[in-house]
Design a protein around this motif. Structure first.
Motif, PDB file in Angstrom:
ATOM      1  N   ASP A 203       0.819  -1.212   0.000  1.00 14.19           N
ATOM      2  CA  ASP A 203       0.000   0.000   0.000  1.00 14.19           C
ATOM      3  C   ASP A 203       0.852   1.261   0.000  1.00 14.19           C
ATOM      4  N   GLY A 204       2.167   1.095   0.050  1.00 11.50           N
ATOM      5  CA  GLY A 204       3.041   2.247  -0.050  1.00 11.50           C
ATOM      6  C   GLY A 204       3.476   2.824   1.277  1.00 11.50           C
ATOM      7  N   ARG A 209       5.352   5.067   8.648  1.00 13.25           N
ATOM      8  CA  ARG A 209       3.891   5.043   8.506  1.00 13.25           C
ATOM      9  C   ARG A 209       3.333   3.767   9.082  1.00 13.25           C
TER      10      ARG A 209
ATOM     11  N   ASN B 111      -9.653   0.505   5.143  1.00 14.56           N
ATOM     12  CA  ASN B 111      -8.780  -0.515   4.579  1.00 14.56           C
ATOM     13  C   ASN B 111      -8.571  -0.294   3.090  1.00 14.56           C
ATOM     14  N   TYR B 114      -6.679   3.037   2.308  1.00 20.21           N
ATOM     15  CA  TYR B 114      -5.387   3.329   2.943  1.00 20.21           C
ATOM     16  C   TYR B 114      -4.285   3.671   1.937  1.00 20.21           C
ATOM     17  N   SER B 115      -4.213   2.881   0.867  1.00 14.88           N
ATOM     18  CA  SER B 115      -3.127   3.136  -0.094  1.00 14.88           C
ATOM     19  C   SER B 115      -3.296   4.503  -0.758  1.00 14.88           C
ATOM     20  N   LYS B 117      -4.673   7.059   0.685  1.00 12.51           N
ATOM     21  CA  LYS B 117      -4.321   8.030   1.712  1.00 12.51           C
ATOM     22  C   LYS B 117      -2.798   8.187   1.784  1.00 12.51           C
TER      23      LYS B 117
END
Lengths: 305, 368
Positions: A203-204, A209, B111, B114-115, B117
């Motif tokens: 998710d990066g 984080r 969920n 999230y990526s 964000k």
């Protein structure tokens, strides 16, 4: 229960009851004594029924003793100890579990070893260091011979000095390095699904984080449990505050309580006052446990899985 | 299908890129190679299943494509981009994990979002994207729930939603169905196939389940000890297995393999029984699928050891010159309780493999 026999039940209950009596009896005596006057106690000794002087005694605690200020000291020490221990333990466990630390298991073992070396054992050496935090550097300078050189050139060796005795920092710092918290968080991190880290990476989310967005919220119960445990430990700590604080306004409440009994021989201590003080001093940790106890249980249970 | 849905579909379809592996290898300690140098090209928009027994390196291969593991050597390209040194987020791929790996403390919405964000997308856009994905996956009513309150299938869909919301050109699945029960697995298989038809992402799906591989894949990559045994369509893999390993791995029950010797005219068993005509010399392995064996009249004799009636068909276990032979017959085939079976091996259904390397020898029977 493995067996359900009636006789076994009876015995178990009796054992529990005896245990309760053993714990609660002295507590009850504390409560009743705190409600009597000094004169009453001098005449009748310690009694098992309550009197009517409790609030008078409490008011005397607040007006005649340094307990209130010492409770503030205790609060600073306990909260400081708990917070710093939580943060240190969390970060060290994070490093140990989620990063390929070279000699990671050796590091972890040496952290765990601190559990076997509580402050009570190393109090003299800790005192030495606290009285001059820089003494290890002095020793190092001596050992490598640099000091001899300096003494030869400048006429006197370097002697660095920085004492943290009788400061809040000095009261807190030796308590915070403790392996229990690292162990607690490590066990919790190890039962988290391995793919969680990978999912966050996909998710990066980088390490920071992941720490703040995923790990920290998930660790809340463990945090609460560790916070309560270290807070209680800091609040009831006796030996270290006793040796590390030299003036009454730096002492913690527990040390202050003990000092309420006069050192002179032949004088009967004012037990009602002392007991009232004990009750007052116990209130904050009691409230703490009452508020956070469900986290306490959850945090400890999670870590055992 | 509304306008937003289509935009996500087409965005993913447009981003779908071919994956080219060149000389990719992996070694953890520098001496033993988990994956010896390997080349493969997964076409854009294709659904590729990586199939192999556990420990064959298929998960490692996928994690190298994802960027979770570094390659020890070689290059990985997505389209024209070389990606082997990039972080996962820079590669434009997304992954669905075996145990979902949803964030337990976040709602379904959080969920999935999230990526986005993390990538710094503004909130209104985020909401729009997540809602579109949720609609596509039938999650619209569940957005406020926590993963703990969802069923296995719903969690799976959230994991897929989390993967496709970023509109990745490459979608990776790491044994995503293995935690589901049989019925749900079947349903999810169907959903996955439909989803793939719709969004058209280049998909890599790792599994050890041959049924998943056969039903979902455009092409199957069969991996054995880090090496590619065969990379072809399900049909070709089934009908023209490139090696004994593939032949035995695909099909239930698997293909029968018996050692034979050729004398230039016929293939014989070790006990001398002639199985089929074939003009080759030397030792070979002969393969035939259980359902290709004809029972009844025939020159080949085998002893019946055991039979299982499965309703739709029956599986016979027979002894052919010391080798176990499995035969699938239509249910109720009249073979009675005969201890001796007469069998025919139709030559066009036979597979001949090299005795030592196990590789298929093509055209051994079609030439006749």
């Amino acid at each position: 229960m493995v067996e359900n026999a009636r006789s076994l039940n009876l015995v178990a209950s009796a054992v529990l009851f005896l245990g309760m009596l053993y714990i609660l009896g002295p507590l009850y005596l504390t409560l009743t004594t705190s409600t009597q006057s000094y004169e009453f106690m001098l005449r009748n000794g310690l009694v098992w029924y309550p009197g009517d002087q409790f609030f008078t005694n409490v008011i005397r605690i607040f007006s005649e003793t340094r307990i209130p200020q010492q409770m503030a000291n205790s609060l600073v020490v306990a909260v400081g100890d708990a917070l710093v221990t939580c943060v240190l333990s969390f970060i060290s466990a994070y490093a140990l579990v989620f990063f390929p630390v070279r000699w990671g298991s050796v590091v972890f073992a040496s952290i765990l070893a601190t559990i076997m070396l509580p402050l009570d054992i190393r109090v003299i050496t800790t005192y030495q260091v606290a009285s001059n935090v820089l003494s290890p550097i002095n020793a190092l300078l001596d050992i490598i011979g640099l000091n001899g050189l300096i003494a030869g050139v400048f006429g006197a060796p370097v002697v660095l000095e920085w004492s943290v005795l009788n400061t809040h920092f000095g009261l807190i710092a030796p308590l915070v390095a403790h392996g229990t918290g690292t162990f607690l968080f490590r066990q919790f991190f190890l039962v988290l699904p391995k793919d969680l880290v990978k999912a966050a990476r996909m998710d990066g989310a980088g390490p920071i984080r992941f720490l703040f967005d995923i790990l920290l919220p998930l660790s809340r119960p463990s945090f609460a449990a560790l916070f309560v445990l270290t807070f209680l430990g800091g609040w009831t700590q006796y030996l270290w505050p006793l040796v590390a604080s030299s003036t009454p306004n730096m002492q913690t409440a527990v040390v202050g309580l003990a000092r309420l009994a006069p050192d002179m021989e032949g004088v009967m201590p004012d037990f009602p006052l002392i007991m009232a003080g004990a009750v007052v001093v116990s209130i904050i940790p009691l409230v703490m446990i009452a508020v956070l106890q469900r986290y306490l249980v959850r945090g400890l249970v999670l870590s055992e899985k | 299908m509304n306008a937003i849905d289509t935009s996500i579909d087409s965005a993913i379809r447009a981003a779908a890129s071919a994956i080219v592996l060149e000389n990719v290898s992996k070694s953890y300690d520098g001496t033993t190679q988990v994956i010896p140098p390997l080349d493969a090209e997964l076409r854009a928009g294709e659904f590729t299943v990586v199939l192999g027994p556990s420990g064959c390196g298929k998960s490692t291969l996928m994690q190298m494509i994802a960027g979770l593991e570094r390659v020890s050597g070689g290059t990985i390209s997505f389209g024209a981009r070389k990606v082997q040194d990039l972080e996962p987020k820079e590669r434009g791929c997304a992954m669905v994990f075996q145990n979902y790996a949803l964030y337990p403390h976040m709602s379904v919405f959080e969920n999935i979002a999230y990526s986005l964000k993390v990538a710094g997308m503004p909130k209104p856009e985020r909401v729009e994207r997540v809602e579109a994905v949720a609609k596509m996956l039938g999650l619209s009513d569940l957005l406020a729930r926590k993963p703990g309150q969802l069923s296995g299938g719903q969690r799976q869909r959230v994991a897929i939603g989390r993967a496709i919301v970023r509109e990745p050109g490459v979608l990776l699945f790491d044994e995503p169905l293995s935690n589901l029960d049989a019925q749900l697995r079947h349903d999810m298989r169907m959903e996955l196939a439909e989803l793939h038809r719709r969004i058209g992402a280049t998909t890599v799906f790792v599994t050890h389940d041959q049924v998943e591989a056969m039903t979902l894949a455009d092409r199957i990559l069969i991996l054995n000890k880090g090496r590619i045994e065969q990379f072809d369509t399900p049909k070709a893999i089934y009908h023209k297995p490139a090696s004994v390993f593939v032949a035995k791995f695909i099909g239930a029950p698997p293909m029968n393999i018996v050692p034979v010797t050729g004398d230039g005219k016929v293939l014989r068993l070790a006990d001398g029984q002639v199985l089929v005509e074939c003009p080759v010399f030397g030792d070979y392995q002969l393969g035939i699928r259980p359902e290709d064996i004809l029972v009844g009249e025939g020159p080949i004799k085998a002893g019946l050891r055991y039979r299982e009636d499965l309703g739709s068909h029956a599986i016979l276990a027979a002894d052919l010159g010391g080798n176990l032979l499995r035969i699938a017959t239509p249910f109720g085939a009249d073979i009675g309780t005969e201890a001796n079976l007469s069998l025919t091996f139709p030559p066009l259904r036979l597979h001949l493999f090299d005795a030592e390397t196990g590789r298929a020898i093509p055209g051994a029977f079609s030439a006749q």
